[in-house]
Design a protein around this motif. Structure first.
Motif: not given
Length: 187
Positions: A85-95, A151-158
């Protein structure tokens, strides 16, 4: 008392020779060790295939085991990614892209497994090997593509995604190596 102690010690020393897991499985475990020594990730290869040592008595069976391990890792990673479960459009798209890529990897590795199960030394050996090598290579590409999306997403999910997908890529790379060994021994 001394007789019981002597009998116990004798049994302790002879036990590996008397049990099926002793002398009989040593050559099979050697197959795993010999096959994994030059793999891309030898320690991963040894760790993931050591339990198959008793079941794999030849390189073909070991390659099958390696692909099974890769399918299992890819399925596990796909399930893990699907539950994130992640927030953010970019993160959701990458996921979402990564989940799709891992699904494709599972399909390609499953095709590889089917091709290797029906591998024979007949005229279509080359065709079957080519298909198996192509599908495993495509699975590796999918895994790389999944990682590229983060690559351009930071944090624990990455970090979590990278750890999971890297693990899948390593066992898949080792599976490709063992399949290539089959091809080399044939040619």
């Amino acid at each position: 008392m001394k007789s019981a102690l002597r009998s116990g010690l004798l049994l302790l020393f002879l036990w590996p020779l008397l049990t099926p897991s002793g002398a009989a499985s040593a050559p099979k475990h050697d197959l795993v060790r010999r096959s994994c020594v030059h793999a891309s990730y030898p320690s991963v290869c040894l760790r993931t295939l050591a339990s198959y040592g008793g079941a794999a008595s030849n390189p073909h069976q070991l390659a099958l085991a390696a692909v099974r391990v890769s399918v299992a890792h890819a399925r596990s990673a796909s399930e893990f990614l699907s539950q994130l479960k992640i927030n953010g459009r970019r993160e959701k798209g990458a996921l979402a892209d990564c989940v799709d890529q891992m699904g494709e990897s599972v399909d390609e590795l499953s095709r590889t497994l089917a091709a290797l199960k029906h591998l024979n030394s007949g005229a279509d050996f080359r065709w079957q090997m080519s298909n198996a090598e192509t599908w495993v290579s495509a699975a590796l590409t999918n895994e790389d593509t999944c990682l590229d999306g983060f690559k351009e997403i930071s944090g624990g999910v990455r970090k979590d995604v990278r750890r999971r997908i890297t693990g899948v890529a390593r066992v898949t790379s080792n599976a490709l190596y063992l399949i290539n060994l089959l091809d080399e021994t044939r040619g």
